[in-house]
Design an enzyme around this catalytic site. Structure first.
Site, mmCIF file in Angstrom:
data_model
loop_
_atom_site.group_PDB
_atom_site.id
_atom_site.type_symbol
_atom_site.label_atom_id
_atom_site.label_comp_id
_atom_site.label_asym_id
_atom_site.label_seq_id
_atom_site.Cartn_x
_atom_site.Cartn_y
_atom_site.Cartn_z
ATOM 1 N N HIS A 1 1.763 15.221 -5.291
ATOM 2 C CA HIS A 1 1.137 14.069 -6.189
ATOM 3 C C HIS A 1 -0.178 14.794 -7.200
ATOM 4 C CE1 HIS A 1 3.372 10.723 -4.016
ATOM 5 N NE2 HIS A 1 4.227 11.554 -4.710
ATOM 6 N N ARG B 1 -13.590 8.850 -7.130
ATOM 7 C CA ARG B 1 -12.888 9.181 -5.950
ATOM 8 C C ARG B 1 -13.068 10.804 -5.640
ATOM 9 N NH1 ARG B 1 -6.610 7.679 -7.049
ATOM 10 N NH2 ARG B 1 -6.409 8.458 -5.105
HETATM 11 P P1 OAD Z 1 -0.103 4.298 1.763
HETATM 12 O O1 OAD Z 1 -1.523 3.533 1.612
HETATM 13 O O2 OAD Z 1 1.243 3.638 1.247
HETATM 14 O O3 OAD Z 1 0.485 4.297 3.694
HETATM 15 C C1 OAD Z 1 -0.452 4.746 4.401
HETATM 16 C C2 OAD Z 1 0.074 5.021 5.780
HETATM 17 O O4 OAD Z 1 -0.912 5.546 6.903
HETATM 18 C C3 OAD Z 1 0.373 3.501 6.329
HETATM 19 O O5 OAD Z 1 1.790 3.756 6.695
HETATM 20 C C4 OAD Z 1 -0.523 3.290 7.615
HETATM 21 O O6 OAD Z 1 -0.096 2.597 8.694
HETATM 22 C C5 OAD Z 1 -0.809 4.847 7.834
HETATM 23 N N1 OAD Z 1 -2.042 4.721 8.430
HETATM 24 C C6 OAD Z 1 -3.252 4.071 8.119
HETATM 25 N N2 OAD Z 1 -4.498 4.640 9.005
HETATM 26 C C7 OAD Z 1 -3.951 5.755 9.614
HETATM 27 C C8 OAD Z 1 -4.404 6.757 10.694
HETATM 28 N N3 OAD Z 1 -5.710 6.972 10.988
HETATM 29 N N4 OAD Z 1 -3.753 7.647 11.064
HETATM 30 C C9 OAD Z 1 -2.187 7.716 10.784
HETATM 31 N N5 OAD Z 1 -1.754 6.849 9.857
HETATM 32 C C10 OAD Z 1 -2.660 5.903 9.325
HETATM 33 O O7 OAD Z 1 -0.040 5.915 1.447
HETATM 34 P P2 OAD Z 1 0.999 6.827 1.184
HETATM 35 O O8 OAD Z 1 2.070 6.766 2.047
HETATM 36 O O9 OAD Z 1 0.269 8.235 1.496
HETATM 37 O O10 OAD Z 1 1.087 8.223 -5.086
HETATM 38 O O11 OAD Z 1 1.368 6.533 -0.333
HETATM 39 C C11 OAD Z 1 2.324 7.318 -0.953
HETATM 40 C C12 OAD Z 1 1.744 7.525 -2.309
HETATM 41 O O12 OAD Z 1 1.746 6.111 -2.881
HETATM 42 C C13 OAD Z 1 0.339 8.112 -2.826
HETATM 43 O O13 OAD Z 1 0.623 9.657 -2.575
HETATM 44 C C14 OAD Z 1 0.152 7.487 -3.802
HETATM 45 C C15 OAD Z 1 0.663 6.142 -3.782
HETATM 46 O O14 OAD Z 1 1.267 5.695 -5.033
HETATM 47 C C16 OAD Z 1 0.294 8.795 -6.133
HETATM 48 O O15 OAD Z 1 -0.534 8.595 -6.255
HETATM 49 C C17 OAD Z 1 1.542 9.313 -7.242
#
Ligand code: OAD
Length: 250
Positions: free
Chosen positions: A128, A75
């Site tokens: 994180h 990654r």
């Molecule tokens: P997710 O994969 O849960 O969510 C990604 C979000 O980005 C979704 O709501 C999509 O709709 C949105 N998305 C996708 N493409 C996009 C774009 N081009 N522009 C804007 N938004 C877009 O990822 P996170 O919410 O970041 O934690 O997940 C939170 C945490 O869950 C991560 O930090 C990780 C994971 O467990 C750890 O690693 C501790």
């Protein structure tokens, strides 16, 4: 009397213009247009048979350090091979513009990549952790960022124990200083941009909720509905690389 209904982007731009202390709270969607898969996308390539929730955990690490190290090394190498996207650059530009008028833009991210930094932003909190912050799991000695790319998995040069990835695993506490900085920024901001997060992981997702309870306006940038859309003063439906430049341009 102006009867024109301003479109959401105009309303959001007005909020950005009026704000002095902006917090940008980002998730994996922020880096999607740089080619980095969002966390809950199906894993591709050699990892498709593994559950990321297991790999990103102390048990997963204890079960197979070499495999977990290789997953994070891959990654980290992928991040090194990509570039910040127009959304990252727009946030950095907005910070420069706000600074001229004595304002500020603070970045609080859940992401473990360094794309905000490579776009020129100062990141106030990596909630994180980070791919490029490997450290000794025993003596906690931080290693240089590029150690994350070393193969095979290296041991600590001081105490000989295993060097671990610098990310926060499920079940682990968030880095205290990052959390405190993020909480302070949330409490003092007068606008929060929530970009590219599903808002399902706590305690990170608690921050937009605290802004909401404090009456701070929230703009969300996301192509889909998230668990945080309900909090948005202005939900903008679209992608980071498309909408953030439009929001940031003055
Ligand atoms: P997710 O994969 O849960 O969510 C990604 C979000 O980005 C979704 O709501 C999509 O709709 C949105 N998305 C996708 N493409 C996009 C774009 N081009 N522009 C804007 N938004 C877009 O990822 P996170 O919410 O970041 O934690 O997940 C939170 C945490 O869950 C991560 O930090 C990780 C994971 O467990 C750890 O690693 C501790």
């Amino acid at each position: 009397m102006n009867h024109s209904v301003t479109n959401p982007l105009d309303r959001a731009r007005d909020l950005v213009d009026a704000a002095d202390r902006i917090v940008v709270f980002t998730g994996a969607g922020m880096s999607a247009e740089s080619g980095i898969a969002t966390f809950r996308d199906a894993l591709t390539g050699m990892w498709e048979n593994h559950d990321p929730m297991v790999l990103a955990s102390p048990d997963g690490w204890d079960a197979d350090r070499d495999m977990v190290w290789a997953w994070y090394r891959e990654r980290a190498a992928q991040v090194r091979s990509t570039e910040p996207n127009a959304g990252h650059l727009a946030i950095a530009r907005l910070a420069d513009e706000k600074a001229v008028g004595g304002g500020s833009v603070q970045v609080v991210t859940q992401n473990v990549d360094d794309l905000h930094e490579r776009a020129g932003s100062t990141v106030d909190a990596h909630l994180h952790g980070g791919l490029f912050a490997p450290r000794c799991e025993a003596c906690d000695r931080p290693e240089p960022p590029d150690v994350a790319l070393v193969a095979p998995r290296p041991d600590c040069p001081v105490c000989g124990a295993s060097i671990r990835p610098g990310v926060v695993w499920f079940g682990e506490m968030l880095p205290a200083t990052d959390w405190q900085r993020a909480d302070e920024a949330t409490r003092t901001c007068d606008l929060m941009l929530v970009v590219g997060t599903s808002g399902v992981v706590y305690p990170a997702a608690e921050l937009p909720e605290r802004a909401y309870r404090a009456g701070t306006p929230i703009i969300e940038v996301n192509p889909d509905v998230s668990a945080l859309t309900r909090l948005a003063t202005v939900p903008l439906v679209g992608s980071a690389a498309e909408l953030l430049p439009a929001l940031a341009e003055r």
